[in-house]
Write an enzyme that holds these catalytic residues in place. Sequence first.
Site, PDB file in Angstrom:
ATOM      1  N   ASN A 129      11.616   7.443  61.297  1.00 35.47           N
ATOM      2  CA  ASN A 129      10.302   7.225  61.883  1.00 35.47           C
ATOM      3  C   ASN A 129      10.348   6.433  63.182  1.00 35.47           C
ATOM      4  O   ASN A 129       9.431   6.533  64.001  1.00 35.47           O
ATOM      5  CB  ASN A 129       9.391   6.506  60.878  1.00 35.47           C
ATOM      6  CG  ASN A 129      10.041   5.262  60.298  1.00 35.47           C
ATOM      7  OD1 ASN A 129      11.098   5.337  59.681  1.00 35.47           O
ATOM      8  ND2 ASN A 129       9.420   4.109  60.486  1.00 35.47           N
ATOM      9  N   GLN A 167       8.319  12.466  57.995  1.00 31.67           N
ATOM     10  CA  GLN A 167       8.169  12.749  59.426  1.00 31.67           C
ATOM     11  C   GLN A 167       8.450  14.206  59.784  1.00 31.67           C
ATOM     12  O   GLN A 167       8.356  14.581  60.964  1.00 31.67           O
ATOM     13  CB  GLN A 167       9.100  11.828  60.233  1.00 31.67           C
ATOM     14  CG  GLN A 167       8.759  10.362  60.175  1.00 31.67           C
ATOM     15  CD  GLN A 167       7.425  10.038  60.837  1.00 31.67           C
ATOM     16  OE1 GLN A 167       6.914  10.797  61.659  1.00 31.67           O
ATOM     17  NE2 GLN A 167       6.843   8.892  60.478  1.00 31.67           N
ATOM     18  N   SER A 183       3.707  12.522  52.945  1.00 33.88           N
ATOM     19  CA  SER A 183       2.477  11.738  53.085  1.00 33.88           C
ATOM     20  C   SER A 183       1.525  12.538  53.956  1.00 33.88           C
ATOM     21  O   SER A 183       1.862  12.910  55.084  1.00 33.88           O
ATOM     22  CB  SER A 183       2.785  10.382  53.718  1.00 33.88           C
ATOM     23  OG  SER A 183       1.634   9.561  53.734  1.00 33.88           O
ATOM     24  N   ALA A 184       0.323  12.798  53.458  1.00 33.24           N
ATOM     25  CA  ALA A 184      -0.597  13.715  54.132  1.00 33.24           C
ATOM     26  C   ALA A 184      -0.992  13.255  55.527  1.00 33.24           C
ATOM     27  O   ALA A 184      -1.126  14.076  56.446  1.00 33.24           O
ATOM     28  CB  ALA A 184      -1.850  13.903  53.274  1.00 33.24           C
ATOM     29  N   HIS A 185      -1.177  11.947  55.717  1.00 29.86           N
ATOM     30  CA  HIS A 185      -1.702  11.488  57.007  1.00 29.86           C
ATOM     31  C   HIS A 185      -0.685  11.566  58.127  1.00 29.86           C
ATOM     32  O   HIS A 185      -1.011  11.328  59.295  1.00 29.86           O
ATOM     33  CB  HIS A 185      -2.266  10.062  56.889  1.00 29.86           C
ATOM     34  CG  HIS A 185      -1.243   8.979  56.831  1.00 29.86           C
ATOM     35  ND1 HIS A 185      -0.914   8.210  57.916  1.00 29.86           N
ATOM     36  CD2 HIS A 185      -0.486   8.514  55.799  1.00 29.86           C
ATOM     37  CE1 HIS A 185      -0.007   7.312  57.569  1.00 29.86           C
ATOM     38  NE2 HIS A 185       0.274   7.474  56.291  1.00 29.86           N
ATOM     39  N   THR A 188      -7.405  10.151  37.027  1.00 29.36           N
ATOM     40  CA  THR A 188      -8.117  11.286  37.608  1.00 29.36           C
ATOM     41  C   THR A 188      -7.652  11.502  39.046  1.00 29.36           C
ATOM     42  O   THR A 188      -7.590  10.563  39.845  1.00 29.36           O
ATOM     43  CB  THR A 188      -9.636  11.036  37.589  1.00 29.36           C
ATOM     44  OG1 THR A 188     -10.056  10.861  36.238  1.00 29.36           O
ATOM     45  CG2 THR A 188     -10.386  12.200  38.210  1.00 29.36           C
ATOM     46  N   CYS A 200       4.204   0.000  59.291  1.00 32.18           N
ATOM     47  CA  CYS A 200       3.944  -0.535  57.952  1.00 32.18           C
ATOM     48  C   CYS A 200       4.432  -1.971  57.805  1.00 32.18           C
ATOM     49  O   CYS A 200       5.129  -2.314  56.862  1.00 32.18           O
ATOM     50  CB  CYS A 200       4.591   0.367  56.908  1.00 32.18           C
ATOM     51  SG  CYS A 200       4.020   2.071  56.993  1.00 32.18           S
TER      52      CYS A 200
END
Length: 384
Positions: free
Chosen positions: A151, A179, A199-201, A239, A326
């Site tokens: 990253n 990445q 990771s979706a974002h 859920t 992060c």
Amino acid sequence: MAAARAYLDWNATTPLHPAARAAVMAALDCLGNPSSIHAEGRAARALMEQARADVAALVGGEAENVVFTSGATEAANALFRAGVSGCCGKDIAGDLRPMVSAIEHAAVFAAAGPDAAIIPVDDRGIIDADALDAMLAAGAPALVAVQLANNETGVVQDIPALARIVHDNGGALVVDAVQGPGKMPVDIRALGADAIFLSAHKFGGPKGVGAIVFADSRARLARAFIGGGGQERGQRGGTENLPGIAGMGAAARAVRAAREAPEKMIQLRDEFESRLNRLAPDARVVSENAPRLPNTTLFAIPGIPAEKALIAFDLDGVAVSSGSACSSGKVRASHVLAAMGEHDWVKAGAIRVSIGEATEWNELERCLSSLERQLARRSKASAA
């Protein structure tokens, strides 16, 4: 009216893709619980399973082997702390010792724990395959974690070669592919990994959702990382985050459709680095001779510390970073650059520019203009 800001921090997070936004909104209006058997529940389940199939297709996997999580951090923790089974017939709770490369994301280090063996890298940021082989041969089979692409530097590893070494020594390989999507092809079978996580974002989806994808239907978490009602085929209770999952699936479909994006990013990156070198001949582009993602430039210039540079860029309307996002917003010395044996001035001054499919040249030009002003201030200070 103030000019629009230049967002050049796509490795930290990407803009939400319009298709993902629409999918999130539609899922918010979906009443049912995916675990319910009535019509509303079945509709919710159908949305979720379509997204599962789309995420699997993004990485050449099978829908039944996808486990949705809250993101890559949870995925890494689940793989190391819950363990894996069906890979080499073992699980981490029994025989697999943790082993990670020296340049992994902080979340992977935390998940693997303080006793994890550390695989060294060379001065380009490439994993030392011979050292990995020797480390594996010297002990019990290991669960090895390796990034597909770093990253910070953008360096891409030869995962198929590393997978062969791990498997020849009876271990299992998990790959942080966070990445990859949107910047390079990702195919779990071609990589030879036992599991990858996403990771979706990082590819146009919403924040707060990710996935583990296993290569084989026999492979799974050895036990539920989060106990609950048996969701995700008993591997993660609770859920499901249906809006996030639907958004991730839509982003996955959009990435698969955007075939030309990497070529555009290569052109922009190469022109940016050429202009950077003309503007600052003493600049160092980290890992410029290694295989890299098409969108990432990590550079440093003597006499321009990262902390001051980030403030100057931000005031000039340019969003860049000093490495991983992060770290609670702090500018810290990079463990990646330390593992590569970089000079102290590089570690103190590293700036990451990471672009995406929507980046235009005028944004990079704005970054270079800001840098030119910073260089002028450096010259003035040196002459004083």
